[in-house]
Design an enzyme around this catalytic site. Structure first.
Site, PDB file in Angstrom:
ATOM      1  N   LYS A 146       0.840  -1.208   0.000  1.00 10.11           N
ATOM      2  CA  LYS A 146       0.000   0.000   0.000  1.00 10.11           C
ATOM      3  C   LYS A 146       0.870   1.251   0.000  1.00 10.11           C
ATOM      4  CE  LYS A 146      -3.852  -2.230   2.276  1.00 10.11           C
ATOM      5  NZ  LYS A 146      -4.384  -2.687   3.561  1.00 10.11           N
ATOM      6  N   ASP A 194     -11.420   3.001   3.867  1.00 15.65           N
ATOM      7  CA  ASP A 194     -11.857   1.602   3.846  1.00 15.65           C
ATOM      8  C   ASP A 194     -13.381   1.504   3.755  1.00 15.65           C
ATOM      9  OD1 ASP A 194      -9.992  -0.506   3.906  1.00 15.65           O
ATOM     10  OD2 ASP A 194      -9.470  -0.098   5.997  1.00 15.65           O
ATOM     11  N   GLN A 250      -5.008  -1.395   9.513  1.00 14.08           N
ATOM     12  CA  GLN A 250      -4.954  -2.756   8.955  1.00 14.08           C
ATOM     13  C   GLN A 250      -5.597  -3.752   9.923  1.00 14.08           C
ATOM     14  OE1 GLN A 250      -3.784  -3.525   5.862  1.00 14.08           O
ATOM     15  NE2 GLN A 250      -4.257  -5.680   6.155  1.00 14.08           N
TER      16      GLN A 250
END
Ligand code: GUN
Length: 296
Positions: free
Chosen positions: A54, A121, A98
Protein backbone atom coordinates in the site's frame (compact mmCIF):
# COMPACT_ATOMS: atom_id res chain seq x y z
CA UNK A 1 -18.05 -22.21 -23.57
CA UNK A 2 -14.61 -21.22 -22.32
CA UNK A 3 -14.77 -18.05 -20.31
CA UNK A 4 -13.03 -14.82 -21.11
CA UNK A 5 -10.53 -13.95 -18.37
CA UNK A 6 -11.27 -10.69 -16.58
CA UNK A 7 -7.84 -9.09 -16.21
CA UNK A 8 -8.05 -7.29 -12.88
CA UNK A 9 -4.33 -6.67 -12.89
CA UNK A 10 -4.54 -4.65 -16.11
CA UNK A 11 -7.69 -2.80 -15.00
CA UNK A 12 -6.07 -1.95 -11.66
CA UNK A 13 -2.94 -0.65 -13.41
CA UNK A 14 -5.14 1.63 -15.54
CA UNK A 15 -7.02 2.90 -12.49
CA UNK A 16 -3.78 3.59 -10.63
CA UNK A 17 -2.56 5.53 -13.64
CA UNK A 18 -5.76 7.62 -13.80
CA UNK A 19 -5.49 8.35 -10.07
CA UNK A 20 -1.83 9.33 -10.42
CA UNK A 21 -2.66 11.56 -13.39
CA UNK A 22 -5.20 13.47 -11.29
CA UNK A 23 -2.81 14.16 -8.40
CA UNK A 24 -0.98 17.20 -9.89
CA UNK A 25 -4.24 19.12 -10.38
CA UNK A 26 -5.20 18.43 -6.76
CA UNK A 27 -1.76 19.54 -5.63
CA UNK A 28 -2.08 22.76 -7.63
CA UNK A 29 -5.53 23.53 -6.23
CA UNK A 30 -4.80 22.64 -2.59
CA UNK A 31 -1.06 23.24 -2.21
CA UNK A 32 -0.26 19.65 -1.20
CA UNK A 33 -0.46 16.04 -2.37
CA UNK A 34 -3.25 13.76 -1.06
CA UNK A 35 -2.07 11.79 1.99
CA UNK A 36 -2.84 8.24 3.12
CA UNK A 37 -2.01 7.02 6.64
CA UNK A 38 -1.81 3.29 7.29
CA UNK A 39 -1.71 1.95 10.84
CA UNK A 40 -0.22 -1.50 11.36
CA UNK A 41 -0.45 -3.17 14.75
CA UNK A 42 1.82 -6.13 15.43
CA UNK A 43 3.91 -8.23 13.06
CA UNK A 44 1.51 -10.46 11.18
CA UNK A 45 3.53 -11.32 8.02
CA UNK A 46 0.57 -11.07 5.61
CA UNK A 47 -0.43 -7.68 7.05
CA UNK A 48 3.16 -6.45 6.78
CA UNK A 49 3.20 -7.40 3.09
CA UNK A 50 -0.12 -5.61 2.43
CA UNK A 51 0.99 -2.49 4.26
CA UNK A 52 4.28 -2.37 2.40
CA UNK A 53 2.56 -2.65 -0.98
CA UNK A 54 0.00 0.00 0.00
CA UNK A 55 2.82 2.40 0.93
CA UNK A 56 4.67 1.76 -2.34
CA UNK A 57 1.52 2.21 -4.45
CA UNK A 58 0.66 5.44 -2.61
CA UNK A 59 4.08 6.95 -3.37
CA UNK A 60 3.96 5.68 -6.98
CA UNK A 61 0.68 7.60 -7.45
CA UNK A 62 2.40 10.79 -6.27
CA UNK A 63 0.61 10.81 -2.91
CA UNK A 64 2.06 11.11 0.57
CA UNK A 65 2.29 7.92 2.60
CA UNK A 66 2.34 7.91 6.40
CA UNK A 67 3.02 4.61 8.16
CA UNK A 68 2.40 4.06 11.86
CA UNK A 69 3.71 0.78 13.24
CA UNK A 70 2.58 -0.11 16.74
CA UNK A 71 3.53 -3.14 18.86
CA UNK A 72 1.08 -6.05 19.16
CA UNK A 73 0.82 -5.21 22.87
CA UNK A 74 -0.52 -1.66 22.24
CA UNK A 75 -3.50 -0.69 24.39
CA UNK A 76 -6.82 0.24 22.86
CA UNK A 77 -6.53 3.75 24.30
CA UNK A 78 -3.11 4.28 22.73
CA UNK A 79 -4.30 3.02 19.33
CA UNK A 80 -7.35 5.27 19.51
CA UNK A 81 -5.09 8.21 20.37
CA UNK A 82 -3.08 7.55 17.18
CA UNK A 83 -6.28 7.51 15.11
CA UNK A 84 -7.46 10.75 16.76
CA UNK A 85 -4.15 12.43 15.93
CA UNK A 86 -4.55 11.34 12.29
CA UNK A 87 -8.13 12.71 12.28
CA UNK A 88 -6.73 16.07 13.36
CA UNK A 89 -3.82 16.08 10.87
CA UNK A 90 -4.69 18.16 7.80
CA UNK A 91 -2.07 16.41 5.66
CA UNK A 92 -3.93 13.12 6.10
CA UNK A 93 -6.93 12.53 3.79
CA UNK A 94 -7.28 8.79 4.30
CA UNK A 95 -6.83 6.56 7.34
CA UNK A 96 -6.59 2.79 7.12
CA UNK A 97 -6.14 0.63 10.20
CA UNK A 98 -4.95 -2.76 8.95
CA UNK A 99 -7.15 -5.62 10.17
CA UNK A 100 -7.16 -7.97 11.96
CA UNK A 101 -6.22 -6.32 15.26
CA UNK A 102 -4.90 -8.18 18.34
CA UNK A 103 -7.48 -9.66 20.73
CA UNK A 104 -7.18 -6.94 23.43
CA UNK A 105 -8.50 -4.40 20.93
CA UNK A 106 -12.14 -3.83 20.04
CA UNK A 107 -12.08 -3.38 16.25
CA UNK A 108 -15.48 -1.68 16.22
CA UNK A 109 -14.34 0.97 18.70
CA UNK A 110 -11.26 1.73 16.61
CA UNK A 111 -13.21 1.97 13.34
CA UNK A 112 -15.81 4.18 15.06
CA UNK A 113 -13.01 6.63 15.96
CA UNK A 114 -11.97 7.20 12.32
CA UNK A 115 -13.33 10.46 10.86
CA UNK A 116 -15.91 9.20 8.29
CA UNK A 117 -14.54 11.73 5.74
CA UNK A 118 -11.13 9.99 6.02
CA UNK A 119 -12.48 6.43 6.21
CA UNK A 120 -11.03 5.22 2.90
CA UNK A 121 -11.86 1.60 3.85
CA UNK A 122 -15.55 2.56 4.05
CA UNK A 123 -15.93 0.53 7.28
CA UNK A 124 -17.38 3.27 9.53
CA UNK A 125 -21.12 2.87 10.22
CA UNK A 126 -21.71 6.34 8.77
CA UNK A 127 -20.31 5.21 5.42
CA UNK A 128 -22.09 1.83 5.60
CA UNK A 129 -25.35 3.68 6.33
CA UNK A 130 -24.84 6.19 3.53
CA UNK A 131 -24.18 3.35 1.10
CA UNK A 132 -27.33 1.58 2.27
CA UNK A 133 -29.55 4.64 1.68
CA UNK A 134 -27.80 5.65 -1.55
CA UNK A 135 -25.99 8.76 -0.29
CA UNK A 136 -22.49 9.75 -1.30
CA UNK A 137 -20.18 7.52 0.76
CA UNK A 138 -16.68 6.11 0.89
CA UNK A 139 -17.26 2.51 -0.25
CA UNK A 140 -15.16 -0.53 0.81
CA UNK A 141 -12.37 -1.08 -1.71
CA UNK A 142 -12.79 -4.75 -2.61
CA UNK A 143 -16.52 -4.69 -3.46
CA UNK A 144 -16.15 -1.38 -5.32
CA UNK A 145 -13.33 -2.96 -7.33
CA UNK A 146 -15.57 -5.95 -8.13
CA UNK A 147 -18.32 -3.60 -9.32
CA UNK A 148 -15.87 -1.74 -11.56
CA UNK A 149 -14.81 -5.02 -13.20
CA UNK A 150 -18.44 -6.08 -13.69
CA UNK A 151 -19.48 -2.78 -15.26
CA UNK A 152 -16.41 -2.77 -17.48
CA UNK A 153 -17.31 -6.25 -18.73
CA UNK A 154 -21.12 -6.05 -18.88
CA UNK A 155 -22.04 -2.38 -19.17
CA UNK A 156 -25.48 -2.02 -17.59
CA UNK A 157 -26.22 -4.56 -14.84
CA UNK A 158 -29.90 -3.60 -14.66
CA UNK A 159 -32.28 -6.50 -14.15
CA UNK A 160 -29.58 -9.16 -13.82
CA UNK A 161 -29.77 -11.81 -11.11
CA UNK A 162 -26.77 -11.44 -8.81
CA UNK A 163 -25.81 -13.92 -6.11
CA UNK A 164 -23.28 -12.79 -3.52
CA UNK A 165 -21.86 -15.67 -1.49
CA UNK A 166 -20.70 -14.33 1.88
CA UNK A 167 -22.20 -11.73 4.20
CA UNK A 168 -19.18 -9.98 5.72
CA UNK A 169 -19.24 -6.27 6.47
CA UNK A 170 -16.08 -5.86 4.37
CA UNK A 171 -17.23 -7.57 1.15
CA UNK A 172 -20.59 -9.38 1.06
CA UNK A 173 -22.92 -6.73 2.50
CA UNK A 174 -21.48 -3.71 0.68
CA UNK A 175 -21.28 -5.77 -2.54
CA UNK A 176 -24.99 -6.53 -2.25
CA UNK A 177 -25.77 -2.82 -1.73
CA UNK A 178 -23.72 -1.81 -4.77
CA UNK A 179 -25.41 -4.40 -6.99
CA UNK A 180 -28.83 -3.33 -5.74
CA UNK A 181 -27.95 0.26 -6.64
CA UNK A 182 -27.21 -0.99 -10.17
CA UNK A 183 -30.74 -2.47 -10.25
CA UNK A 184 -29.70 -6.11 -9.98
CA UNK A 185 -31.95 -8.60 -8.24
CA UNK A 186 -29.67 -9.52 -5.39
CA UNK A 187 -29.48 -12.67 -3.28
CA UNK A 188 -26.99 -12.86 -0.40
CA UNK A 189 -26.10 -16.48 0.30
CA UNK A 190 -24.09 -17.65 3.31
CA UNK A 191 -23.13 -20.70 5.36
CA UNK A 192 -26.76 -21.42 6.36
CA UNK A 193 -28.21 -21.04 2.85
CA UNK A 194 -30.18 -24.11 1.78
CA UNK A 195 -29.49 -25.66 -1.65
CA UNK A 196 -26.64 -23.25 -2.40
CA UNK A 197 -25.81 -24.85 -5.79
CA UNK A 198 -29.41 -24.24 -6.95
CA UNK A 199 -29.32 -20.65 -5.71
CA UNK A 200 -26.07 -20.01 -7.58
CA UNK A 201 -27.45 -21.66 -10.76
CA UNK A 202 -29.99 -18.81 -11.07
CA UNK A 203 -27.27 -16.14 -11.11
CA UNK A 204 -26.19 -14.07 -14.10
CA UNK A 205 -23.52 -12.62 -11.79
CA UNK A 206 -21.79 -14.65 -9.06
CA UNK A 207 -19.58 -12.91 -6.50
CA UNK A 208 -17.86 -15.46 -4.25
CA UNK A 209 -16.46 -14.09 -0.99
CA UNK A 210 -16.55 -16.91 1.53
CA UNK A 211 -12.90 -17.77 2.11
CA UNK A 212 -13.35 -21.48 1.32
CA UNK A 213 -10.95 -22.83 -1.30
CA UNK A 214 -12.60 -23.84 -4.60
CA UNK A 215 -16.03 -24.25 -2.99
CA UNK A 216 -18.07 -23.03 -5.97
CA UNK A 217 -18.10 -25.74 -8.62
CA UNK A 218 -18.48 -25.40 -12.37
CA UNK A 219 -21.82 -27.23 -12.44
CA UNK A 220 -23.25 -24.52 -10.13
CA UNK A 221 -22.60 -21.87 -12.77
CA UNK A 222 -25.36 -20.90 -15.20
CA UNK A 223 -23.98 -21.06 -18.76
CA UNK A 224 -22.85 -17.58 -19.76
CA UNK A 225 -22.73 -16.15 -16.23
CA UNK A 226 -20.03 -13.71 -15.08
CA UNK A 227 -18.03 -14.93 -12.09
CA UNK A 228 -16.10 -12.69 -9.69
CA UNK A 229 -13.87 -14.61 -7.28
CA UNK A 230 -12.87 -12.61 -4.18
CA UNK A 231 -11.23 -15.57 -2.42
CA UNK A 232 -7.49 -15.70 -1.75
CA UNK A 233 -6.77 -19.07 -0.15
CA UNK A 234 -3.38 -20.63 0.31
CA UNK A 235 -3.56 -24.42 -0.04
CA UNK A 236 -0.91 -27.13 -0.13
CA UNK A 237 0.13 -28.01 -3.68
CA UNK A 238 -0.08 -31.74 -4.34
CA UNK A 239 3.22 -32.06 -6.20
CA UNK A 240 6.01 -30.48 -4.21
CA UNK A 241 4.77 -29.68 -0.71
CA UNK A 242 4.68 -25.97 -1.52
CA UNK A 243 1.53 -23.89 -1.36
CA UNK A 244 -0.52 -22.32 -4.15
CA UNK A 245 -3.14 -19.59 -4.21
CA UNK A 246 -6.69 -20.52 -5.14
CA UNK A 247 -9.96 -18.64 -5.06
CA UNK A 248 -13.38 -19.56 -3.66
CA UNK A 249 -14.33 -20.83 -7.13
CA UNK A 250 -13.09 -24.01 -8.76
CA UNK A 251 -11.62 -22.05 -11.66
CA UNK A 252 -11.06 -24.86 -14.17
CA UNK A 253 -14.64 -26.16 -14.08
CA UNK A 254 -16.28 -22.73 -13.68
CA UNK A 255 -14.40 -21.37 -16.70
CA UNK A 256 -16.11 -24.08 -18.79
CA UNK A 257 -19.54 -22.64 -18.05
CA UNK A 258 -19.03 -18.92 -17.43
CA UNK A 259 -18.74 -16.28 -20.13
CA UNK A 260 -16.23 -14.31 -18.07
CA UNK A 261 -14.33 -15.04 -14.86
CA UNK A 262 -11.67 -13.42 -12.67
CA UNK A 263 -8.54 -15.53 -12.09
CA UNK A 264 -6.76 -15.94 -8.75
CA UNK A 265 -4.24 -14.37 -8.57
CA UNK A 266 -4.58 -11.42 -10.96
CA UNK A 267 -8.32 -10.81 -10.72
CA UNK A 268 -9.92 -8.99 -7.78
CA UNK A 269 -6.73 -8.86 -5.66
CA UNK A 270 -4.93 -6.03 -7.49
CA UNK A 271 -8.15 -3.97 -7.54
CA UNK A 272 -8.21 -3.46 -3.76
CA UNK A 273 -5.12 -1.24 -3.58
CA UNK A 274 -6.06 0.62 -6.77
CA UNK A 275 -9.48 1.47 -5.30
CA UNK A 276 -7.84 2.46 -2.00
CA UNK A 277 -5.81 5.07 -3.91
CA UNK A 278 -8.97 6.12 -5.74
CA UNK A 279 -10.83 6.50 -2.44
CA UNK A 280 -7.95 8.54 -0.99
CA UNK A 281 -8.03 10.89 -3.98
CA UNK A 282 -11.82 11.24 -3.69
CA UNK A 283 -11.63 11.84 0.09
CA UNK A 284 -8.92 14.47 -0.44
CA UNK A 285 -11.09 16.37 -2.92
CA UNK A 286 -14.19 16.26 -0.73
CA UNK A 287 -12.24 17.39 2.35
CA UNK A 288 -11.08 20.57 0.63
CA UNK A 289 -14.42 21.22 -1.09
CA UNK A 290 -13.36 20.19 -4.61
CA UNK A 291 -15.33 17.89 -6.92
CA UNK A 292 -13.48 14.57 -7.38
CA UNK A 293 -12.35 13.99 -10.98
CA UNK A 294 -14.91 12.21 -13.17
CA UNK A 295 -14.28 8.70 -14.49
CA UNK A 296 -12.66 7.19 -11.43
N1 GUN B 1 -7.22 -6.67 6.10
C1 GUN B 1 -7.53 -7.41 5.00
N2 GUN B 1 -8.18 -6.67 4.09
C2 GUN B 1 -8.29 -5.43 4.60
C3 GUN B 1 -8.86 -4.22 4.12
O1 GUN B 1 -9.42 -4.12 3.02
N3 GUN B 1 -8.75 -3.15 4.95
C4 GUN B 1 -8.16 -3.23 6.16
N4 GUN B 1 -8.12 -2.12 6.90
N5 GUN B 1 -7.62 -4.33 6.64
C5 GUN B 1 -7.69 -5.42 5.86
Amino acid sequence: MTAEIIDGKAFAAGLRERVGAAVPAFHKASGRAPGLAVVLVGEDPASQVYVRSKGKATLAAGMQSFEHKLPASVSQDDLIAVVEALNADDMVDGILVQLPLPPQIDEKAVIATIDPMKDVDGFHVVNAGKLAVGEEALVPCTPLGCLMLLKDKLGSLSGLNAVVIGRSNIVGKPMAQLLLQESCTVTVAHSRTKDLPDVVRRADIVVAAVGRPEMVKGDWIKPGATVIDVGINRVPAAEDGKTRLVGDVDYASAAEAASAITPVPGGVGPMTIAVLLRNTLVAAHRRVGLAPPAGL
